[in-house]
Scaffold this motif. Sequence first.
Motif, short mmCIF file in Angstrom:
data_model
loop_
_atom_site.label_atom_id
_atom_site.label_comp_id
_atom_site.label_asym_id
_atom_site.label_seq_id
_atom_site.Cartn_x
_atom_site.Cartn_y
_atom_site.Cartn_z
N ALA A 1 17.87 -1.24 -46.13
CA ALA A 1 17.35 -0.71 -47.40
C ALA A 1 17.15 0.80 -47.33
CB ALA A 1 16.03 -1.39 -47.74
N LEU A 2 16.84 1.31 -46.16
CA LEU A 2 16.56 2.74 -45.99
C LEU A 2 17.79 3.54 -45.59
CD1 LEU A 2 13.11 2.54 -44.16
CD2 LEU A 2 13.53 3.18 -46.54
N ALA A 3 18.97 2.91 -45.59
CA ALA A 3 20.19 3.59 -45.15
C ALA A 3 20.47 4.84 -45.98
CB ALA A 3 21.38 2.63 -45.24
N GLY A 4 21.07 5.82 -45.31
CA GLY A 4 21.43 7.06 -45.99
C GLY A 4 22.49 6.84 -47.05
N ASP A 5 22.79 7.90 -47.78
CA ASP A 5 23.69 7.80 -48.92
C ASP A 5 25.16 8.01 -48.57
OD1 ASP A 5 21.56 7.34 -50.68
OD2 ASP A 5 21.22 9.50 -50.92
N SER A 6 25.44 8.51 -47.38
CA SER A 6 26.83 8.81 -47.03
C SER A 6 27.65 7.53 -46.93
CB SER A 6 26.90 9.57 -45.70
OG SER A 6 26.58 8.71 -44.62
N GLU A 7 28.96 7.70 -47.03
CA GLU A 7 29.85 6.55 -46.95
C GLU A 7 29.70 5.84 -45.61
OE1 GLU A 7 34.67 5.59 -47.22
OE2 GLU A 7 33.87 7.49 -47.98
N GLU A 8 29.57 6.61 -44.53
CA GLU A 8 29.43 6.00 -43.20
C GLU A 8 28.11 5.25 -43.08
OE1 GLU A 8 29.66 7.15 -38.44
OE2 GLU A 8 29.81 8.71 -39.95
N SER A 9 27.03 5.83 -43.60
CA SER A 9 25.72 5.17 -43.54
C SER A 9 25.75 3.85 -44.30
CB SER A 9 24.63 6.08 -44.13
OG SER A 9 24.49 7.26 -43.37
N GLN A 10 26.34 3.86 -45.48
CA GLN A 10 26.42 2.64 -46.27
C GLN A 10 27.35 1.62 -45.62
OE1 GLN A 10 24.62 1.74 -49.12
NE2 GLN A 10 23.43 3.51 -48.42
N PHE A 11 28.38 2.10 -44.94
CA PHE A 11 29.26 1.18 -44.21
C PHE A 11 28.48 0.45 -43.13
CE2 PHE A 11 31.74 0.61 -40.28
CZ PHE A 11 32.63 -0.37 -40.70
N TRP A 12 27.70 1.19 -42.36
CA TRP A 12 26.92 0.55 -41.29
C TRP A 12 25.85 -0.38 -41.87
CZ3 TRP A 12 28.20 -0.39 -36.63
CH2 TRP A 12 29.09 0.44 -35.96
N ALA A 13 25.29 -0.04 -43.01
CA ALA A 13 24.32 -0.93 -43.65
C ALA A 13 24.98 -2.26 -44.01
CB ALA A 13 23.73 -0.27 -44.89
N SER A 14 26.21 -2.20 -44.52
CA SER A 14 26.91 -3.44 -44.86
C SER A 14 27.29 -4.23 -43.61
CB SER A 14 28.16 -3.14 -45.69
OG SER A 14 29.12 -2.40 -44.94
#
Length: 326
Positions: free
Chosen positions: A69-82
């Motif tokens: 939920a607290l993941a950053g906004d970058s594409e890489e951050s969102q990739f790791w969140a998924s």
Amino acid sequence: MTANPAPEVSLACLGGGHGLYQTLKAARLASPHRITAIVTVADDGGSSGRLRRELGQIPPGDLRMAISALAGDSEESQFWASVLQHRFGGNGALAGHAVGNLLIAGLTELIGDEQQALDHVAGLTNSFGRVLPMALEPLEIEAEVAGLDDDPRIMREVRGQVAVASTPGTVRRVRLVPERPAANPAAVEAIRDADMITLGPGSWFSSVIPHLLVPGIADAIRESRGLRVVVLNLTAEAGETAGFSHERHIHMLAQHADGLRLDRVLVDASVLPSAGERRYLEATAGKLGATVVYDDIRAVSADGRATDIHDPEKLSAALSRVWRGR
């Protein structure tokens, strides 16, 4: 906290599961100085329950969700969140496990420290804030439940978060096993330093109230100079709070934490349409020192139907208004 970045405001968000996930998404949108998620550690179901039983570790599922939920906004951050949220399919030994749960468990074994493991995983997502377990040992929830016998006066003990959440009876009271566990010192410090503390929404007896049963956490909330805000559920949950009114949710908080003081109770404006219902809630909240705030915080589906989920953008805006109106 405002709708724009507010570099001097820190938040401590208490809860677990999907309720805490929505709150953290809302907090993230407000861009405060610091967010700390303080997470329950009593889950005994699914992937978390399996890892807990096999490895003796704190159940990682709610902690993983908070990091995502607290993941950053970058594409890489969102990739790791998924990646963290992905669950294995099939019917084998890995079926149902979330990748993030396995990663947290594996790092804990490798490093020997669960908090360091969580911090490393949070680094992958460039998480905006820190995720802390409320206690440094796995806990169990035990409930006194009525309505499981023909005689409604008979109370039965039900143990385990899954069992409590899904009981067909009425939960009267819960406790932790072991009782009076030690609080995570970092969680206590985060609560004491927070400008705003949120409690809820979520499964009332298995995700929200357990925080109040850890003496160090409850004391930190009572003694805090920050703004203490309870975010009420949109509806009673099937199972543990079936049939509960909104004021009964607040009453249950008071019943489980002597001397609890609150400042605001945030409730969706659509769930209490009558003035009478609002008066009952306001009177109950007032006994804890709190003012009730009504706002639009409910998510709406694509076809315009009201859901039973809090909308992160609406909740963020509502919390910002609560902060400005303090």
